[in-house]
Scaffold this motif. Structure first.
Motif, mmCIF file in Angstrom:
data_model
loop_
_atom_site.group_PDB
_atom_site.id
_atom_site.type_symbol
_atom_site.label_atom_id
_atom_site.label_comp_id
_atom_site.label_asym_id
_atom_site.label_seq_id
_atom_site.Cartn_x
_atom_site.Cartn_y
_atom_site.Cartn_z
ATOM 1 N N GLN A 187 0.831 -1.202 0.000
ATOM 2 C CA GLN A 187 0.000 0.000 0.000
ATOM 3 C C GLN A 187 0.866 1.252 0.000
ATOM 4 O O GLN A 187 0.549 2.240 -0.674
ATOM 5 C CB GLN A 187 -0.930 -0.009 1.211
ATOM 6 N N ARG A 188 1.967 1.219 0.737
ATOM 7 C CA ARG A 188 2.846 2.388 0.755
ATOM 8 C C ARG A 188 3.518 2.605 -0.595
ATOM 9 O O ARG A 188 3.798 3.743 -0.976
ATOM 10 C CB ARG A 188 3.899 2.231 1.853
ATOM 11 N N LEU A 189 3.760 1.503 -1.328
ATOM 12 C CA LEU A 189 4.394 1.615 -2.652
ATOM 13 C C LEU A 189 3.375 1.800 -3.773
ATOM 14 O O LEU A 189 3.770 1.955 -4.929
ATOM 15 C CB LEU A 189 5.227 0.352 -2.939
ATOM 16 N N TYR A 190 2.097 1.780 -3.441
ATOM 17 C CA TYR A 190 1.027 1.885 -4.431
ATOM 18 C C TYR A 190 1.198 0.830 -5.534
ATOM 19 O O TYR A 190 1.099 1.115 -6.722
ATOM 20 C CB TYR A 190 0.973 3.287 -5.036
ATOM 21 N N LEU A 191 1.454 -0.411 -5.076
ATOM 22 C CA LEU A 191 1.661 -1.495 -6.019
ATOM 23 C C LEU A 191 0.407 -1.762 -6.854
ATOM 24 O O LEU A 191 0.498 -2.151 -8.027
ATOM 25 C CB LEU A 191 2.071 -2.763 -5.265
ATOM 26 N N ASP A 192 -0.770 -1.571 -6.259
ATOM 27 C CA ASP A 192 -1.999 -1.812 -7.001
ATOM 28 C C ASP A 192 -2.115 -0.866 -8.194
ATOM 29 O O ASP A 192 -2.462 -1.272 -9.303
ATOM 30 C CB ASP A 192 -3.216 -1.667 -6.086
ATOM 31 N N ALA A 193 -1.815 0.409 -7.979
ATOM 32 C CA ALA A 193 -1.878 1.370 -9.085
ATOM 33 C C ALA A 193 -0.835 1.052 -10.153
ATOM 34 O O ALA A 193 -1.112 1.138 -11.359
ATOM 35 C CB ALA A 193 -1.673 2.781 -8.552
ATOM 36 N N LEU A 194 0.367 0.667 -9.724
ATOM 37 C CA LEU A 194 1.406 0.340 -10.693
ATOM 38 C C LEU A 194 1.013 -0.862 -11.548
ATOM 39 O O LEU A 194 1.244 -0.872 -12.770
ATOM 40 C CB LEU A 194 2.721 0.058 -9.961
#
Length: 881
Positions: free
Chosen positions: A414-421
């Protein structure tokens, strides 16, 4: 002690044992059926490809080749069923004089081909000839030649030989050559130099007559008379089309090597198997795209079922330690549970697969299809049970209990915004594939190596993962008390605030359960939508080939349109339309031309917008109807003759009154890519009324029938009506689907659909009901204590309904959104299996309704069981836990 432990588990923890075993069984059965499906599909592809080839090999003999030596070399290389000598001769022209005395006309064609067929040829290679009029033996002319020369049985055809005087023969029959492309292939010609189309003018002679007629030409011009051996192989072929292609190629090379270059093998069977390899790879792609996610999801359900009992396992491990059990003993008991679950799951899964395989795949389950799924099920059972047991043993030690409890922050992803990437990556890959030049399957012609583009899996995989992670992020936001309270008010009433507070503290557990439900719903929706879209496109493809539900195809000598009024009166026929099918010369190129009634054609057939360039089907029909001389031309013809919209196109068509080709002017109004009953390459579409007027022949060759129910009575009736018309054929839509099915359809996608859609229902029911039931069972003590403190059944129901709403309701909603995105991605990436490509995604509403019912039923069952368990006495629950 192990036996007592297992008996206690089966008696006290049946849901945990049988739930995990059910997940293992589901995974094992799913994998076994999918592998069986792939193996059966490949074998069907190979068998269908071999059966569709009229002649396996056409061996072109050189000037110095010996026929006995060639036959010996072929028999030495491989077993054969038949090998017959066929003569090929070029002629400068064909001509005929027809009509009654005093009113005769002479027709002359350009260059033609003459074949010499030995006795028994039609029996050995039945797909090569289809008798239309007259005898099936003797001097025969092709249907197009008969139309060009306007000859019938009994007429004389003069052949202009090279280096010898012309010679005349008497026509005994008219035939169709369904496999003319392969029959007249340029064996041994370099690629790109072979003729693009079979000859328009063909005469077939008995072999003895051929030898006597063309003996002088062979002496004068040996380059115009050739010899071929037509061979039917008896070689057993491997089930995989790629391996069969490689084997047939090696055998052909062996024959050429034995003959030391004096003969060349035209490997028609190899070319057909070459094309079937692409279908086999698409079948593998379907397995990976559609089947593998289901197997992984079944494994995830199994792991979730086992993981939902984590609190129970930790308590059991702690109790065993208090009673003096060593860590090794606890692990051995866990291993015994894992092996029990594996035995129950693997055996029941393989048993179910063996029972279902004959009906789903058409063949019994093979040992290979059972071995790997069995090993996968064993590994899944060991991982699902042993890993939680090992975690429970480690967490039950004194050192583990002394560890400080820290507040957990946001996960790293969540901190790395893996879902958006991941979602951006999926969009980029999909955009790149849509930009053009993308091929999922790489099967270069003539090359034995074929492969699937691995990067093709990035888009759906990234969409699956990114969508699920985004759902987890949004679920975390929705589980905040002030948001969740408003959502729970319809199901929890005045207790929504208290229920929201309780569920917020269980956010991690609920999010994982909802994510699993979302994955199950996405899998069910994506597979069902893809299968529905494919099935609809298979119907469109069949209509593209057959033209309508039932098609009555005649010819110039026996037009089926002459019986159109009688065909229209057949019971079950709701509409009937004529279709003119003739031939026109564009320059020196002979092409099919179709005449339709543009205002009423769609009453019997369907047209996709993709059939026409730069306009929809309705706009194209309107433009055709608005101008009598309007002409739609295929893209290949536009390129070859450098046509522009509005150009005048002068075609030469056969006039029924003069029996000669005359010039008919048309106006080029648009490009047509595909059209019902038309060939794939070059053809023309015009107005039927204009064609009939300018050619003096109002009778259409084809009748298209729309059928309201079962087409078979209409087919039988149409055959009775047209039985007096020689050469007329009656075909229906189902027969067309079998005849023209692509390699993928040969795999029987209906079988794959039954596997996927059936297991999708079970997976969704398991993800909703079983996971929810196990989670509620973990909190059984809480519900029982609330009941003992005076909570009413309605108040307990508020907590149960709230948890069910979060896991099933919110998870299912997110799953539907993910499933729609994945389905659209699959349709885009797998466009190679569609011909033509679909215009949009088709949703199977009946199946989705069944999915919803199964999910609701399993949810209601889980809630009902939890309600009943909460009424047990507190002491009984505490003792059992």
């Amino acid at each position: 002690m192990t036996g007592a432990w297992l008996r206690g588990l089966l008696a006290r923890r049946p849901l945990r044992v049988w739930g995990t075993a059910a997940g293992v069984a589901l995974t094992t059965a799913f994998l076994a059926l999918l592998l069986g499906f792939i193996a059966t599909g490949r074998a069907n592809m190979t068998a269908r490809a071999a059966a569709s080839v009229p002649v396996d090999w056409q061996v072109q003999l050189g000037a110095q080749a010996s026929v006995p030596a060639a036959l010996q070399a072929i028999r030495a290389a491989t077993p054969i069923r038949a090998a017959l000598r066929v003569g090929y001769a070029d002629v400068a022209a064909l001509s005929a004089v027809t009509g009654v005395p005093g009113q005769t006309t002479t027709q002359t064609t350009g260059a033609g081909k003459v074949l010499g067929l030995p006795p028994g040829y039609a029996a050995a290679f039945p797909a090569q000839l289809r008798p239309l009029v007259g005898a099936a033996q003797g001097v025969l002319v092709s249907q197009q030649t008969a139309a060009n020369l306007h000859v019938a049985v009994g007429d004389r055809v003069t052949m202009t030989r090279y280096g010898a005087p012309p010679v005349a023969v008497t026509v005994a029959g008219v035939v169709d050559l369904p496999a003319a492309d392969s029959l007249f292939q340029a064996v041994g010609a370099p690629k790109g130099l072979a003729p693009q189309a079979p000859p328009d003018n063909v005469v077939l002679l008995p072999r003895g007559l051929f030898d006597s007629v063309f003996a002088p030409q062979r002496l004068a011009r040996p380059d115009t008379v050739r010899e071929q051996l037509h061979v039917r192989l008896a070689t057993p072929l491997p089930g995989d089309p790629g391996r069969a292609f490689a084997l047939v190629g090696r055998l052909a090379n062996n024959v050429e090597a034995r003959l030391a270059g004096s003969a060349v093998v035209g490997n028609t069977l190899g070319a057909t198997l070459d094309g079937a390899r692409e279908g086999a790879l698409y079948a593998q792609a379907l397995f990976l795209f559609l089947g593998l996610p289901g197997a992984l999801l079944a494994a995830a359900v199994t792991l979730s079922v086992a993981g939902a009992s984590g609190t129970q396992r930790a308590g059991e491990a702690a109790l065993l330690r208090v009673r003096g059990a060593a860590e090794g003993l606890i692990l051995r008991l866990g291993a015994a549970e894992a092996l029990t679950v594996a035995a129950l799951g693997v055996l029941s899964g393989l048993g179910a697969a063996a029972l279902l395989a004959p009906g789903v795949t058409g063949t019994p389950l093979s040992g290979t299809a059972a071995l790997w799924p069995g090993l996968a099920g064993l590994g899944l059972a060991l991982g699902a049970v042993l890993l939680p047991t090992l975690s429970a043993v480690r967490s039950s030690t004194v050192a583990a209990q002394r560890q400080a409890v820290r507040r957990s922050g946001r996960p790293l992803w969540q901190r790395l915004y893996l879902d958006a990437l991941l979602l951006v990556l999926a969009g980029a890959v999909l955009w790149r594939s849509a930009a053009g030049g993308y091929q999922l399957v790489l099967a270069p012609e003539g090359v034995t190596q074929a492969s699937i583009q691995i990067e093709a899996f990035v888009a759906p995989l990234a969409l699956w993962l990114g969508g699920t992670l985004l759902a987890l992020r949004l679920l975390g936001a929705l589980l905040r008390r002030h948001v969740l309270q408003a959502l729970l008010r319809p199901v929890s009433g005045r207790l929504s605030g208290m229920v929201a507070a309780a569920l917020e503290r269980q956010g991690g557990v609920l999010s994982r359960g909802a994510a699993l439900v979302a994955l199950a719903a996405a899998f069910a929706l994506s597979t069902s939508a893809f299968n529905a879209t494919y099935n609809d496109q298979a119907r469109v493809d069949a209509i593209l080939t057959n033209g309508a539900d039932v098609t009555v195809s005649g010819n110039a000598a026996a037009p089926a349109g002459s019986q159109l009024p009688a065909l229209r009166r057949l019971p079950g026929v709701s509409a009937a339309q004529p279709l003119i099918h003739r031939y026109a010369y564009v320059g020196a190129d002979l092409q099919d031309i179709y005449g339709i009634d543009a205002r009423h054609f769609t009453e019997v057939s369907s047209l996709s917008n993709s059939y026409f360039k730069d306009q929809g089907a309705q706009a194209a029909l309107a433009k055709l109807a608005a101008r009598p001389d309007a002409l739609y031309v295929s893209q290949e013809t536009v390129n070859d003759y450098n046509l522009s919209l509005g150009d005048s196109v002068r075609l030469r068509l056969l006039n029924a009154r003069t029996h000669a080709y005359g010039v008919v002017p048309f106006t080029f109004v648009g490009v047509v890519r595909e059209f019902p009953t038309a060939p794939k390459d070059s053809f023309l579409v015009a107005n039927a009324a204009y064609l009939a007027q300018r050619t003096g022949n109002p009778l259409p060759e084809v009748a298209l029938l729309k059928v309201g129910g079962d087409p078979q009575p209409v087919v039988d009736g149409a055959r009775r009506i047209t039985q007096a018309l020689p050469g007329v054929q009656v075909t229906d839509l189902q027969g067309a689907r079998v005849r023209v099915s692509s390699g993928l359809t040969a795999v029987n996608l209906a079988g794959l659909s039954r596997i996927e859609l059936g297991f999708a229902v079970l997976l969704l029911a398991g993800a909703t009901g079983l996971v929810l039931a196990l989670g509620l069972a973990e909190r059984q003590r809480t519900f029982t204590v609330l009941g003992a403190l005076g909570a009413s059944s309605r108040q307990l129901g508020a907590f149960l309904n709230g948890e069910a709403f979060v896991i099933v309701g919110l998870g299912g909603a997110f799953g539907l959104l993910i499933g729609l995105g994945v389905a659209q991605t699959l349709v885009k990436l797998l466009q190679g299996v569609f011909d033509p490509p679909p215009e949009g995604l088709l949703l199977p509403w009946a199946y989705l309704g069944a999915l919803l019912i199964s999910a609701l039923a399993s949810t209601l069952c889980a809630v009902a069981l939890a309600r009943r368990a909460s009424t047990r006495r507190v002491t009984e629950v505490l003792r059992a836990s």
